[in-house]
Design a protein around this motif. Structure first.
Motif, PDB file in Angstrom:
ATOM      1  N   GLU A 343       0.817  -1.209   0.000  1.00  0.00           N
ATOM      2  CA  GLU A 343       0.000   0.000   0.000  1.00  0.00           C
ATOM      3  C   GLU A 343       0.852   1.261   0.000  1.00  0.00           C
ATOM      4  N   CYS A 344       1.982   1.227   0.713  1.00  0.00           N
ATOM      5  CA  CYS A 344       2.853   2.404   0.766  1.00  0.00           C
ATOM      6  C   CYS A 344       3.400   2.738  -0.612  1.00  0.00           C
ATOM      7  N   PHE A 345       3.797   1.725  -1.368  1.00  0.00           N
ATOM      8  CA  PHE A 345       4.372   1.972  -2.686  1.00  0.00           C
ATOM      9  C   PHE A 345       3.284   2.205  -3.733  1.00  0.00           C
ATOM     10  N   TYR A 346       2.152   1.544  -3.590  1.00  0.00           N
ATOM     11  CA  TYR A 346       1.046   1.767  -4.520  1.00  0.00           C
ATOM     12  C   TYR A 346       0.466   3.165  -4.335  1.00  0.00           C
ATOM     13  N   GLY A 347       0.469   3.651  -3.093  1.00  0.00           N
ATOM     14  CA  GLY A 347       0.041   5.017  -2.820  1.00  0.00           C
ATOM     15  C   GLY A 347      -1.356   5.156  -2.283  1.00  0.00           C
ATOM     16  N   TYR A 348      -2.123   4.079  -2.204  1.00  0.00           N
ATOM     17  CA  TYR A 348      -3.505   4.142  -1.729  1.00  0.00           C
ATOM     18  C   TYR A 348      -3.779   2.991  -0.768  1.00  0.00           C
ATOM     19  N   GLN A 349      -4.572   3.294   0.229  1.00  0.00           N
ATOM     20  CA  GLN A 349      -4.919   2.284   1.224  1.00  0.00           C
ATOM     21  C   GLN A 349      -5.989   1.355   0.679  1.00  0.00           C
ATOM     22  N   ALA A 350      -5.783   0.058   0.846  1.00  0.00           N
ATOM     23  CA  ALA A 350      -6.738  -0.926   0.345  1.00  0.00           C
ATOM     24  C   ALA A 350      -8.055  -0.832   1.101  1.00  0.00           C
ATOM     25  N   ASP A 351      -9.151  -1.071   0.387  1.00  0.00           N
ATOM     26  CA  ASP A 351     -10.457  -1.094   1.042  1.00  0.00           C
ATOM     27  C   ASP A 351     -10.602  -2.307   1.953  1.00  0.00           C
ATOM     28  N   LYS A 352      -9.897  -3.377   1.609  1.00  0.00           N
ATOM     29  CA  LYS A 352      -9.946  -4.591   2.428  1.00  0.00           C
ATOM     30  C   LYS A 352      -8.735  -5.434   2.100  1.00  0.00           C
ATOM     31  N   ARG A 353      -8.261  -6.179   3.097  1.00  0.00           N
ATOM     32  CA  ARG A 353      -7.145  -7.100   2.901  1.00  0.00           C
ATOM     33  C   ARG A 353      -7.571  -8.489   3.358  1.00  0.00           C
ATOM     34  N   ARG A 354      -7.064  -9.496   2.645  1.00  0.00           N
ATOM     35  CA  ARG A 354      -7.365 -10.883   3.011  1.00  0.00           C
ATOM     36  C   ARG A 354      -6.075 -11.690   2.975  1.00  0.00           C
ATOM     37  N   LYS A 355      -5.776 -12.360   4.078  1.00  0.00           N
ATOM     38  CA  LYS A 355      -4.553 -13.148   4.179  1.00  0.00           C
ATOM     39  C   LYS A 355      -4.730 -14.473   3.468  1.00  0.00           C
ATOM     40  N   LEU A 356      -3.799 -14.778   2.560  1.00  0.00           N
ATOM     41  CA  LEU A 356      -3.811 -16.021   1.812  1.00  0.00           C
ATOM     42  C   LEU A 356      -2.401 -16.580   1.762  1.00  0.00           C
ATOM     43  N   TYR A 357      -2.275 -17.810   1.310  1.00  0.00           N
ATOM     44  CA  TYR A 357      -0.969 -18.450   1.175  1.00  0.00           C
ATOM     45  C   TYR A 357      -0.816 -18.986  -0.234  1.00  0.00           C
ATOM     46  N   ASN A 358       0.251 -18.544  -0.903  1.00  0.00           N
ATOM     47  CA  ASN A 358       0.612 -19.067  -2.219  1.00  0.00           C
ATOM     48  C   ASN A 358       1.685 -20.124  -2.003  1.00  0.00           C
ATOM     49  N   ARG A 375     -11.480   6.473  -2.514  1.00  0.00           N
ATOM     50  CA  ARG A 375     -10.181   5.827  -2.337  1.00  0.00           C
ATOM     51  C   ARG A 375      -9.283   6.725  -1.497  1.00  0.00           C
ATOM     52  N   ARG A 376      -8.653   6.169  -0.486  1.00  0.00           N
ATOM     53  CA  ARG A 376      -7.888   6.943   0.491  1.00  0.00           C
ATOM     54  C   ARG A 376      -6.393   6.849   0.204  1.00  0.00           C
ATOM     55  N   PRO A 377      -5.766   8.000  -0.091  1.00  0.00           N
ATOM     56  CA  PRO A 377      -4.307   7.973  -0.254  1.00  0.00           C
ATOM     57  C   PRO A 377      -3.621   7.634   1.054  1.00  0.00           C
ATOM     58  N   MET A 378      -2.471   7.019   0.962  1.00  0.00           N
ATOM     59  CA  MET A 378      -1.705   6.720   2.164  1.00  0.00           C
ATOM     60  C   MET A 378      -1.202   8.018   2.773  1.00  0.00           C
ATOM     61  N   GLY A 379      -1.210   8.072   4.124  1.00  0.00           N
ATOM     62  CA  GLY A 379      -0.752   9.264   4.814  1.00  0.00           C
ATOM     63  C   GLY A 379       0.736   9.473   4.656  1.00  0.00           C
ATOM     64  N   ARG A 380       1.172  10.672   5.041  1.00  0.00           N
ATOM     65  CA  ARG A 380       2.584  11.023   4.891  1.00  0.00           C
ATOM     66  C   ARG A 380       3.469  10.069   5.675  1.00  0.00           C
ATOM     67  N   THR A 381       2.998   9.652   6.855  1.00  0.00           N
ATOM     68  CA  THR A 381       3.819   8.788   7.713  1.00  0.00           C
ATOM     69  C   THR A 381       4.069   7.454   7.048  1.00  0.00           C
ATOM     70  N   ASN A 382       3.038   6.902   6.397  1.00  0.00           N
ATOM     71  CA  ASN A 382       3.193   5.587   5.797  1.00  0.00           C
ATOM     72  C   ASN A 382       3.751   5.668   4.382  1.00  0.00           C
ATOM     73  N   GLN A 383       3.230   6.639   3.614  1.00  0.00           N
ATOM     74  CA  GLN A 383       3.591   6.670   2.208  1.00  0.00           C
ATOM     75  C   GLN A 383       5.060   6.990   2.005  1.00  0.00           C
ATOM     76  N   GLY A 384       5.593   7.918   2.782  1.00  0.00           N
ATOM     77  CA  GLY A 384       6.976   8.306   2.590  1.00  0.00           C
ATOM     78  C   GLY A 384       7.923   7.715   3.597  1.00  0.00           C
ATOM     79  N   ARG A 385       7.497   6.654   4.246  1.00  0.00           N
ATOM     80  CA  ARG A 385       8.336   6.116   5.313  1.00  0.00           C
ATOM     81  C   ARG A 385       9.655   5.594   4.770  1.00  0.00           C
ATOM     82  N   THR A 386       9.591   4.855   3.681  1.00  0.00           N
ATOM     83  CA  THR A 386      10.831   4.297   3.128  1.00  0.00           C
ATOM     84  C   THR A 386      11.756   5.392   2.630  1.00  0.00           C
TER      85      THR A 386
END
Length: 478
Positions: A343-358, A375-386
């Protein structure tokens, strides 16, 4: 014959398999547990589950469940099963399984005990002591967890994810059962456009076409249970004819699949031809970050994780490009990746996440299904953390002592040159420049112990190990 079945699944798909059994198989006694789904039925249920379940790994008959913390209890519990009802005299019955958190932890020993118990039971029934095992295959499986034993009979043979159309795959193939689960989670039924910009070997678009056509995934393959004596070939033939009659015909599908690798596109088109759905899928070679996308529809993607394809930095740059291209699109988007910072690199927070195993890789399915205005952009703290961490690490240190006295280069005091050059050690400079660290000269005493030269010159301590001062034998210790 009333039987109890068990379907192992990938973690995260238990609910989907349970819904398949309830709504597709019209079953009521269905129980979803961690990594598996339990249900009851007859021989017709066995055939239907093998042929129609899209997200289960295999179909097992659970023959018994009993506690056992020693080999005697394991032997007696296995022998109590009526094996003569399932295994003929010429049956081949290999045994495999696993043990976890149990007193019986040796899998090879448990295999021998279970095999011995089965032979003992069948020997008493058929009146022989040696079995050739040259007939049909009846795979026996066991599970021992927390001293609770379960014995299964595998009806599927090869895993149900092997549909029969993917003889070849690319470097990082997506399992068919997981691809079908992604389509089911997205609730795509063929009414709008579906696009996969990372098609690889074509698993997602092929599974989507088969779901939209209501085509049973197991029509093109065989099963171990087809050769068993207590299930007639007529039952399997009628089940296949019924599955073929339920396939939808005369419909149009808009499925688009692309990949940046031309060889992958050729492979995907070949697999689609083997599965019989090539006419419903449009393949092309294109860059996922630059290609044209429809204004509406559903996007299902399994982009590189940075583990088997690309490296992590390249995969993250790819996520940034996808966010710039599709972040404000009206497409409903579903991305499967193991990167926890997607989400940080994509730039937008997901509406929902589901844990799966490949397979054994823990992944998340990031879902963007709300309108783009919500659609909610990621905040400054998360989006630019890296990026912030990178800037922080590359910035100069604002201190007069950049290195502590106990840093990893040693305890010798450092100092600046007058011209602010990099830090140097006084004792490492000579006429030739820097010289490597040198170990202090060592000498060997008369007692065979090695010690530093200065330590060896201190008094008469050569007869004492490690240079310790000898005790006075005349003076008692207090």
């Amino acid at each position: 014959m009333n039987l109890e079945f068990c379907c192992p699944t990938l973690f995260g798909l238990e609910g989907i398999v349970a819904d398949e059994l309830r709504f597709g198989g019209k079953l009521t006694d269905v129980r979803a547990e961690n990594g598996r789904v339990l249900f009851t039925g007859d021989v017709q249920t066995l055939i239907w589950a093998n042929m129609h379940l899209r997200c289960a790994e295999r179909v097992l008959i659970r023959l018994a469940s009993f506690p056992a913390d020693n080999f005697e209890e394991l032997f007696e519990g296995t022998k109590a099963i009526p094996w003569e009802h399932f295994l003929p005299v010429h049956a081949s019955f290999p045994v495999k399984g696993h043990a976890l958190d149990s007193k019986l932890f040796s899998v090879p020993d448990c295999q021998k005990i279970i095999k011995k118990a089965i032979v003992n039971r069948l020997g008493d029934h058929y009146g022989i002591s040696w079995f050739e095992e040259d007939g049909e295959r009846y795979q026996i499986q066991f599970s021992i967890m927390r001293d609770q034993v379960e014995i299964f009979l595998d009806t599927s043979g090869a895993g149900l994810h092997k549909r029969g159309y993917r003889a070849n795959a690319n470097a990082a193939p997506l399992r068919e059962t997981l691809a079908a689960a992604m389509v089911k989670v997205a609730r795509w039924r063929g009414r709008d456009t579906l696009i996969d910009p990372f098609c690889g070997s074509g698993t997602i678009p092929i599974e989507a076409a088969m779901i939209a056509l209501n085509r049973a995934p197991g029509l093109m393959r065989t099963y171990d249970a087809e050769k068993w004596h207590w299930i007639t070939s007529t039952d399997w033939k009628e089940a296949r004819e019924q599955a073929i009659s339920e396939v939808r015909t005369g419909i149009q599908l808009d499925i688009r699949a692309s990949d940046i690798d031309p060889a992958a596109v050729i492979l995907a088109r070949d697999n689609a031809g083997k599965s019989g759905v090539e006419q419903f899928i449009r393949f092309e070679t294109a860059d996922a970050t630059r290609r044209d996308y429809p204004e509406t529809g559903t996007l299902l993607a399994n982009p590189p994780y940075g583990e088997r394809l690309l490296d992590k930095e390249s995969a993250q740059q790819l996520y940034r490009g996808m966010g710039r291209t599709l972040g404000k699109s009206d497409l409903r988007q579903y991305y499967l990746t193991s990167d926890q910072e997607f989400e940080c690199f994509y730039g937008y927070q997901a509406d929902k996440r589901r844990k799966l195993y490949n397979g054994m890789i823990r992944c998340d399915l990031y879902m963007y299904f709300k309108p783009r205005d919500e659609r909610r952009p990621m905040g400054r703290t998360n989006q630019g953390r890296t990026d912030a961490l990178t800037r922080r690490d590359s910035a100069p240190r604002k201190t007069d002592k950049p290195f502590g006295r106990n840093d990893r280069m040693g305890k010798t005091e450092r100092m600046f040159d007058k011209d602010k050059k990099p830090f140097v050690r006084r004792d490492r400079q000579d006429s030739r420049g820097e010289k490597p660290f040198q170990r202090r000269e060592q000498t060997e005493g008369t007692d065979g112990f090695r010690r530093h030269k200065k330590s060896a010159e201190r008094g008469n301590r050569t007869n004492v190990p490690n240079g310790r001062k000898p005790q006075n034998p005349e003076k008692p210790r207090t």
